[in-house]
Design an enzyme around this catalytic site. Structure first.
Site, short mmCIF file in Angstrom:
data_model
loop_
_atom_site.label_atom_id
_atom_site.label_comp_id
_atom_site.label_asym_id
_atom_site.label_seq_id
_atom_site.Cartn_x
_atom_site.Cartn_y
_atom_site.Cartn_z
N LYS A 194 -25.40 -5.87 8.76
CA LYS A 194 -24.44 -5.85 7.66
C LYS A 194 -23.92 -7.28 7.40
CE LYS A 194 -24.74 -1.34 7.23
NZ LYS A 194 -24.95 -0.71 8.46
C1 LIG Z 1 -24.33 3.92 4.31
C2 LIG Z 1 -24.03 3.90 5.78
N1 LIG Z 1 -23.08 4.73 6.25
C3 LIG Z 1 -22.75 4.73 7.56
C4 LIG Z 1 -23.36 3.90 8.47
C5 LIG Z 1 -23.00 3.97 9.91
O1 LIG Z 1 -22.52 2.75 10.39
P1 LIG Z 1 -22.69 2.37 11.94
O2 LIG Z 1 -24.13 2.03 12.18
O3 LIG Z 1 -21.78 1.20 12.12
O4 LIG Z 1 -22.24 3.57 12.72
C6 LIG Z 1 -24.35 3.02 8.03
C7 LIG Z 1 -25.02 2.12 8.98
O5 LIG Z 1 -26.17 1.88 9.00
C8 LIG Z 1 -24.70 3.02 6.65
O6 LIG Z 1 -25.67 2.22 6.20
#
Ligand SMILES: Cc1ncc(COP(=O)(O)O)c(C=O)c1O
Length: 401
Positions: A194
């Site tokens: 990210k």
């Molecule tokens: C659209 C979206 N929502 C939620 C998440 C979840 O984030 P995390 O990987 O920090 O748990 C991601 C991560 O890839 C994502 O791309």
């Protein structure tokens, strides 16, 4: 002999200041629940114009906590776009809610008002929340979605895991994603691919401090140490009315979804570069647009939403693999051999076996069309100016049958 470095589709950008910030925590008294957490939360809230931010252990944890903080649980229905990472849907399912999927616009991958209307009708009853996903960094039409959601008695929970730094031109000035002008809560992820890297980590932002407090309570076992909130004064105070120093209350069933000081120190250091990271990503997106133009109409950039400045997380090219006569898997492999990573974001969530086996048979043609064509190409601030040209040339080669 010089070797050309492999270009992953995404990666973190870490400098000496980031390393120093983490090392300083390692030398300090607090590896977790210390001052770096609050410092990061304050800086993030200020950066996105939110009243409050709560740092959490991942974007997924943030989505789960946002869902619970709004009282969503068994018997409730929510709407989630079909085109997203699984965690957007998993969070309400983990809370016991029923997920109704919404289709997305085929050119942007975003949920729009037409798709939300269809999903609200398909829900066949009250809906408690809608989870717009700001795919690739572009922001969904929040005023229109909020108007529809509010009419149906629902609130918005923004999945802004892709969109830290994105800004929309609002009716009365710029609206940074995270300010929660149209939503109850916004959730960010700071996974290393990210725009800001925290290792694993995320945050929930709110305009309403009461909601942020609820998220913070549930983040740490549902435990509070705030005497103003104590519910059992007979246990909290001794006979002389003195607060018992060991005393705390668990008032709700919560989790350990805390972000440590190590993670928050890294995130705070990265946050200082958010503007520069977003500017560099936007520059690279412009380079890609130019470099890929000769490959049209086989290759087109993701449909662009006017009136906003995305903090681009992904560079998505929409490719007509059928017309090219080459499978996407072959193109990905040819790019890999040429030293270029790529990714598909995403297979629509209703197609994942967990959801497919529970499907109500509805179809999502916009998401399917988007999925059929999408390929994410390398995008991160450390990419050199000539990388988009190199990627475009390799893609042109890879698309030859
Ligand atoms: C659209 C979206 N929502 C939620 C998440 C979840 O984030 P995390 O990987 O920090 O748990 C991601 C991560 O890839 C994502 O791309």
């Amino acid at each position: 002999m010089t070797t050309t470095p492999f270009l992953p589709y995404g990666r973190q950008t870490i400098d000496q200041a980031d390393i120093d910030a983490v090392v300083a925590v390692l030398r300090s008294d607090w590896l977790t629940t210390g001052p770096a957490v609050g410092a990061f939360e304050q800086a993030l809230a200020a950066a996105v114009g939110a009243a409050q931010a709560v740092a959490v252990s991942s974007g997924t944890a943030g989505l789960h906590l946002a869902t619970l903080a709004l009282g969503i649980g068994p018997g409730d229905t929510v709407v989630v776009p079909a085109l997203t990472f699984a965690a957007t849907a998993n969070a309400p399912v983990m809370a016991g809610a029923r997920v109704v999927f919404a289709d997305v616009e085929a050119e942007t991958g975003l949920i729009g008002p037409a798709q939300l209307e269809q999903a609200l009708a398909a829900a066949g009853g009250p809906v408690k929340a809608v989870y717009p996903v700001h795919l690739a960094g572009q922001v969904a039409d929040l005023p229109a979605l909020a108007a529809l959601a509010h009419t149906a008695g629902a609130v918005l929970i923004e999945d802004a895991c892709h969109a830290v730094g994105s800004v929309v031109k609002g009716a009365s000035g710029p609206e940074p994603v995270g300010a929660c002008r149209h939503s109850a809560l916004t959730v960010f992820s700071f996974h290393p691919v990210k725009t800001i890297a925290m290792g694993e980590g995320g945050a929930v932002t709110a305009a309403d401090p009461t909601l942020a407090e609820r998220v913070a309570l549930l983040r740490s076992h549902g435990i509070t140490r705030d005497p103003a909130r104590f519910q059992r004064p007979e246990l909290a105070y001794d006979a002389a009315g003195q607060l018992n120093p060991w005393y705390y209350e668990m008032q709700a069933l919560g989790f350990n979804y805390r972000a440590s000081d190590l993670h928050c120190a890294l995130a705070l250091s990265q946050l200082a570069k958010l503007g520069a990271f977003c500017a560099r990503r936007a520059q690279l997106v412009a380079h890609y647009d130019r470099a890929l133009a000769p490959l049209a109409p086989l290759v087109r950039p993701l449909g662009r939403v006017p009136g906003q400045r995305p903090g681009w997380h992904l560079y998505v090219a929409l490719i007509d693999f059928d017309a090219a006569g080459v499978s996407r898997a072959s193109v990905i492999e040819r790019l890999r051999v040429a030293g270029i990573g790529s990714q598909v974001n995403y297979l629509p969530v209703p197609e994942l076996p967990f959801y497919h086996s529970r499907s109500d048979g509805r179809r999502f043609p916009g998401a399917a069309d988007y999925y059929r064509r999408a390929l994410s190409l390398p995008l991160y601030p450390g990419l050199s100016d000539d990388a988009p040209e190199r990627v475009a040339a390799a893609l042109g080669q890879a698309l030859r049958p």
